[in-house]
Design a protein around this motif. Structure first.
Motif, PDB file in Angstrom:
ATOM      1  N   GLY A  81       0.845  -1.208   0.000  1.00 40.29           N
ATOM      2  CA  GLY A  81       0.000   0.000   0.000  1.00 40.29           C
ATOM      3  C   GLY A  81       0.869   1.242   0.000  1.00 40.29           C
ATOM      4  N   THR A 119       1.641   3.427  -2.309  1.00 39.94           N
ATOM      5  CA  THR A 119       1.455   4.469  -3.329  1.00 39.94           C
ATOM      6  C   THR A 119       0.512   5.577  -2.900  1.00 39.94           C
ATOM      7  OG1 THR A 119      -0.347   3.169  -4.273  1.00 39.94           O
ATOM      8  CG2 THR A 119       1.849   2.873  -5.247  1.00 39.94           C
ATOM      9  N   ARG A 120      -0.195   5.354  -1.789  1.00 39.83           N
ATOM     10  CA  ARG A 120      -1.148   6.378  -1.318  1.00 39.83           C
ATOM     11  C   ARG A 120      -1.020   6.512   0.195  1.00 39.83           C
ATOM     12  NH1 ARG A 120      -6.554   5.745  -1.510  1.00 39.83           N
ATOM     13  NH2 ARG A 120      -6.693   3.541  -2.091  1.00 39.83           N
ATOM     14  N   ILE A 161      -0.490   6.959   4.047  1.00 37.93           N
ATOM     15  CA  ILE A 161       0.656   6.735   4.936  1.00 37.93           C
ATOM     16  C   ILE A 161       1.757   5.971   4.205  1.00 37.93           C
ATOM     17  CG2 ILE A 161       1.388   5.500   7.021  1.00 37.93           C
ATOM     18  CD1 ILE A 161      -1.423   6.103   8.194  1.00 37.93           C
ATOM     19  N   GLY A 162       1.362   4.971   3.428  1.00 38.62           N
ATOM     20  CA  GLY A 162       2.344   4.158   2.703  1.00 38.62           C
ATOM     21  C   GLY A 162       3.170   4.987   1.740  1.00 38.62           C
ATOM     22  N   ASN A 170       4.138  -1.240  -3.349  1.00 43.79           N
ATOM     23  CA  ASN A 170       3.069  -2.125  -3.816  1.00 43.79           C
ATOM     24  C   ASN A 170       1.718  -1.403  -3.730  1.00 43.79           C
ATOM     25  OD1 ASN A 170       0.981  -3.709  -1.855  1.00 43.79           O
ATOM     26  ND2 ASN A 170       1.349  -4.884  -3.721  1.00 43.79           N
ATOM     27  N   VAL A 178      -2.297  -8.080  -1.541  1.00 46.50           N
ATOM     28  CA  VAL A 178      -1.590  -8.654  -0.383  1.00 46.50           C
ATOM     29  C   VAL A 178      -2.399  -9.749   0.322  1.00 46.50           C
ATOM     30  CG1 VAL A 178      -0.152  -6.622   0.077  1.00 46.50           C
ATOM     31  CG2 VAL A 178      -2.389  -6.823   1.193  1.00 46.50           C
ATOM     32  N   ASN A 209       1.921  -2.273   5.369  1.00 42.56           N
ATOM     33  CA  ASN A 209       1.109  -1.078   5.615  1.00 42.56           C
ATOM     34  C   ASN A 209      -0.294  -1.176   5.013  1.00 42.56           C
ATOM     35  OD1 ASN A 209       0.617   2.049   5.780  1.00 42.56           O
ATOM     36  ND2 ASN A 209       0.460   1.532   3.605  1.00 42.56           N
ATOM     37  N   GLY A 244      -3.956  -1.642   4.106  1.00 35.42           N
ATOM     38  CA  GLY A 244      -5.071  -1.974   4.981  1.00 35.42           C
ATOM     39  C   GLY A 244      -6.353  -1.340   4.475  1.00 35.42           C
ATOM     40  N   SER A 265      -0.370  -0.896  12.385  1.00 33.26           N
ATOM     41  CA  SER A 265      -1.615  -1.304  13.034  1.00 33.26           C
ATOM     42  C   SER A 265      -2.509  -0.075  13.170  1.00 33.26           C
ATOM     43  CB  SER A 265      -1.264  -1.922  14.394  1.00 33.26           C
ATOM     44  OG  SER A 265      -2.414  -2.241  15.126  1.00 33.26           O
ATOM     45  N   SER A 266      -3.185   0.063  14.295  1.00 34.19           N
ATOM     46  CA  SER A 266      -4.087   1.218  14.484  1.00 34.19           C
ATOM     47  C   SER A 266      -4.443   1.350  15.950  1.00 34.19           C
ATOM     48  CB  SER A 266      -5.363   1.005  13.679  1.00 34.19           C
ATOM     49  OG  SER A 266      -6.360   1.898  14.114  1.00 34.19           O
ATOM     50  N   TYR A 304     -12.047  -4.763  11.778  1.00 32.39           N
ATOM     51  CA  TYR A 304     -10.805  -3.977  11.685  1.00 32.39           C
ATOM     52  C   TYR A 304     -10.009  -4.066  12.995  1.00 32.39           C
ATOM     53  CZ  TYR A 304      -7.940   0.217  10.633  1.00 32.39           C
ATOM     54  OH  TYR A 304      -6.912   1.101  10.391  1.00 32.39           O
ATOM     55  N   LYS A 363      -6.278  -5.497  13.494  1.00 30.74           N
ATOM     56  CA  LYS A 363      -5.198  -4.611  13.944  1.00 30.74           C
ATOM     57  C   LYS A 363      -4.621  -5.057  15.286  1.00 30.74           C
ATOM     58  CE  LYS A 363      -5.028  -1.950  10.381  1.00 30.74           C
ATOM     59  NZ  LYS A 363      -3.817  -1.884   9.564  1.00 30.74           N
TER      60      LYS A 363
HETATM   61  P1  NDP Z   1      -5.223   4.554   2.119  1.00 30.01           P
HETATM   62  O1  NDP Z   1      -6.616   4.048   1.897  1.00 30.01           O
HETATM   63  O2  NDP Z   1      -4.945   6.012   1.923  1.00 30.01           O
HETATM   64  O3  NDP Z   1      -4.194   3.727   1.185  1.00 30.01           O
HETATM   65  C1  NDP Z   1      -4.245   2.349   1.227  1.00 30.01           C
HETATM   66  C2  NDP Z   1      -3.135   1.761   0.386  1.00 30.01           C
HETATM   67  O4  NDP Z   1      -3.197   0.334   0.565  1.00 30.01           O
HETATM   68  C3  NDP Z   1      -3.295   2.016  -1.094  1.00 30.01           C
HETATM   69  O5  NDP Z   1      -2.019   2.120  -1.695  1.00 30.01           O
HETATM   70  C4  NDP Z   1      -4.006   0.757  -1.588  1.00 30.01           C
HETATM   71  O6  NDP Z   1      -3.778   0.465  -2.970  1.00 30.01           O
HETATM   72  C5  NDP Z   1      -3.341  -0.285  -0.709  1.00 30.01           C
HETATM   73  N1  NDP Z   1      -4.117  -1.511  -0.589  1.00 30.01           N
HETATM   74  C6  NDP Z   1      -5.373  -1.679  -0.123  1.00 30.01           C
HETATM   75  N2  NDP Z   1      -5.745  -2.974  -0.224  1.00 30.01           N
HETATM   76  C7  NDP Z   1      -4.685  -3.637  -0.762  1.00 30.01           C
HETATM   77  C8  NDP Z   1      -4.449  -4.965  -1.163  1.00 30.01           C
HETATM   78  N3  NDP Z   1      -5.377  -5.923  -1.002  1.00 30.01           N
HETATM   79  N4  NDP Z   1      -3.252  -5.278  -1.716  1.00 30.01           N
HETATM   80  C9  NDP Z   1      -2.294  -4.344  -1.899  1.00 30.01           C
HETATM   81  N5  NDP Z   1      -2.459  -3.055  -1.535  1.00 30.01           N
HETATM   82  C10 NDP Z   1      -3.644  -2.706  -0.994  1.00 30.01           C
HETATM   83  O7  NDP Z   1      -4.835   4.072   3.585  1.00 30.01           O
HETATM   84  P2  NDP Z   1      -4.057   4.838   4.768  1.00 30.01           P
HETATM   85  O8  NDP Z   1      -2.807   5.416   4.260  1.00 30.01           O
HETATM   86  O9  NDP Z   1      -5.019   5.700   5.479  1.00 30.01           O
HETATM   87  O10 NDP Z   1      -3.745   3.611   5.745  1.00 30.01           O
HETATM   88  C11 NDP Z   1      -2.540   2.876   5.647  1.00 30.01           C
HETATM   89  C12 NDP Z   1      -2.471   1.915   6.826  1.00 30.01           C
HETATM   90  O11 NDP Z   1      -2.516   2.655   8.038  1.00 30.01           O
HETATM   91  C13 NDP Z   1      -3.642   0.931   6.879  1.00 30.01           C
HETATM   92  O12 NDP Z   1      -3.185  -0.317   7.328  1.00 30.01           O
HETATM   93  C14 NDP Z   1      -4.564   1.552   7.907  1.00 30.01           C
HETATM   94  O13 NDP Z   1      -5.375   0.594   8.528  1.00 30.01           O
HETATM   95  C15 NDP Z   1      -3.550   2.163   8.865  1.00 30.01           C
HETATM   96  N6  NDP Z   1      -4.076   3.243   9.665  1.00 30.01           N
HETATM   97  C16 NDP Z   1      -4.532   4.400   9.082  1.00 30.01           C
HETATM   98  C17 NDP Z   1      -4.990   5.431   9.880  1.00 30.01           C
HETATM   99  C18 NDP Z   1      -5.463   6.714   9.305  1.00 30.01           C
HETATM  100  O14 NDP Z   1      -5.908   7.556  10.084  1.00 30.01           O
HETATM  101  N7  NDP Z   1      -5.375   6.946   8.012  1.00 30.01           N
HETATM  102  C19 NDP Z   1      -5.028   5.319  11.324  1.00 30.01           C
HETATM  103  C20 NDP Z   1      -4.502   4.080  11.833  1.00 30.01           C
HETATM  104  C21 NDP Z   1      -4.055   3.095  11.025  1.00 30.01           C
HETATM  105  P3  NDP Z   1      -4.704   1.144  -4.110  1.00 30.01           P
HETATM  106  O15 NDP Z   1      -4.212   2.571  -4.203  1.00 30.01           O
HETATM  107  O16 NDP Z   1      -4.424   0.350  -5.318  1.00 30.01           O
HETATM  108  O17 NDP Z   1      -6.112   1.054  -3.640  1.00 30.01           O
END
Ligand code: NDP
Length: 241
Positions: A9, A11-12, A14-15, A32, A56, A82, A84, A133-134, A147, A151
């Motif tokens: 994850g 590309t968008r 936190i990742g 990824n 994933v 990352n 999720g 995690s979260s 979720y 987590k």
């Molecule tokens: P986003 O929804 O902004 O980005 C999610 C990323 O994960 C995207 O790159 C997406 O790919 C990828 N992804 C989703 N499903 C899959 C899959 N099956 N296989 C491969 N890649 C996948 O998420 P956040 O940045 O907000 O969250 C990142 C992590 O941080 C997560 O685990 C989330 O649970 C955790 N988190 C986030 C919080 C927040 O406030 N944002 C708080 C606490 C934890 P694609 O672009 O192709 O969809």
């Protein structure tokens, strides 16, 4: 020798911040993603970081994805689990699909992704595994039994992995962010954010993805070799454990 990192994850949200921070620090990075080709193309153009599409939640796809990254960049030294998703709903209304899609993407992915890289890390005597995690895995959240279970599972996974890897110079750590300003949070009702979420955060603001990325950067460094099996909370003081 330049170390190689995979960020799932990556590309968008936190990742993406983690991928960029690792690249800026000199690592070779593979970001990824699941299926949002447009976002991945934008990210690639903006950062010049290689992107790789696989799910994933799919064990075979992860093995093939890791093999492709290793062919392109070299053996994987750092894995940031990352990726999720959320599929919220009260348990009494939750569908089997809501449950299993979250467990598959958030929890099965830890096995699917770590399994293909851990043997090499053990052989080479170095590895860093980070799991994002979260806060809601630590304290629970209404509408998120799926979720929160996934987590909370991150934490048990990492503790066991940390024990297995310790003698081989492999560390495993969890980062548990609170509310971080990404599309996942921006998608929330803004009224709910303002009236129900912000008042719970002592710092009075949401976190930034870069604040999580900087913690990852430290935990994967040589300087952090004695930190393993830990959970680092990054939540503005919202929940202290
Ligand atoms: P986003 O929804 O902004 O980005 C999610 C990323 O994960 C995207 O790159 C997406 O790919 C990828 N992804 C989703 N499903 C899959 C899959 N099956 N296989 C491969 N890649 C996948 O998420 P956040 O940045 O907000 O969250 C990142 C992590 O941080 C997560 O685990 C989330 O649970 C955790 N988190 C986030 C919080 C927040 O406030 N944002 C708080 C606490 C934890 P694609 O672009 O192709 O969809």
């Amino acid at each position: 020798m330049t170390r190689v990192a995979i960020v799932t994850g990556g590309t968008r949200g936190i990742g993406a911040a983690i991928s960029k921070a690792l690249k800026a620090a000199g690592y070779k990075v593979a970001a990824n993603y699941a299926g949002n080709d447009e976002a991945a193309a934008r990210f690639r153009a903006e950062t010049d970081i290689a992107t790789y599409k696989w799910d994933v939640g799919d064990f075979d796809a992860c093995a093939a994805g890791v093999a492709e990254v290793e062919k392109d960049l070299g053996p994987v030294d750092i894995l940031v689990n990352n990726a999720g998703i959320t599929r919220d709903g009260f348990l009494h209304k939750m569908t089997r699909d809501q449950w299993s899609s979250v467990i598959r993407t958030n929890l099965d992915s830890l096995f699917n992704m770590t399994r293909p890289v851990i043997g090499g890390m053990r052989d080479r005597g170095f590895g860093r595994v980070i799991v994002i995690s979260s806060i809601n895995g630590q304290k629970g959240q209404i509408g998120q039994t799926n979720y929160a279970a996934s987590k909370a599972g991150d934490i048990g996974f990492v503790k066991a992995l940390a024990l297995e890897g310790a003698a081989k110079n492999i560390t495993a750590n969890v980062i548990a962010p609170g509310y971080v300003l990404t599309e996942m949070v921006a998608a929330m009702d803004s009224k709910v954010l303002e009236t129900r979420v912000l008042p719970l955060i002592p710092t009075g603001r949401l976190g930034q993805p870069e604040e999580v990325a900087r913690a990852v950067l430290f935990l994967v460094s040589d300087d952090a070799g004695y930190i393993t099996g830990s959970t680092l909370t990054i939540n503005g003081g919202q929940h202290m454990v």
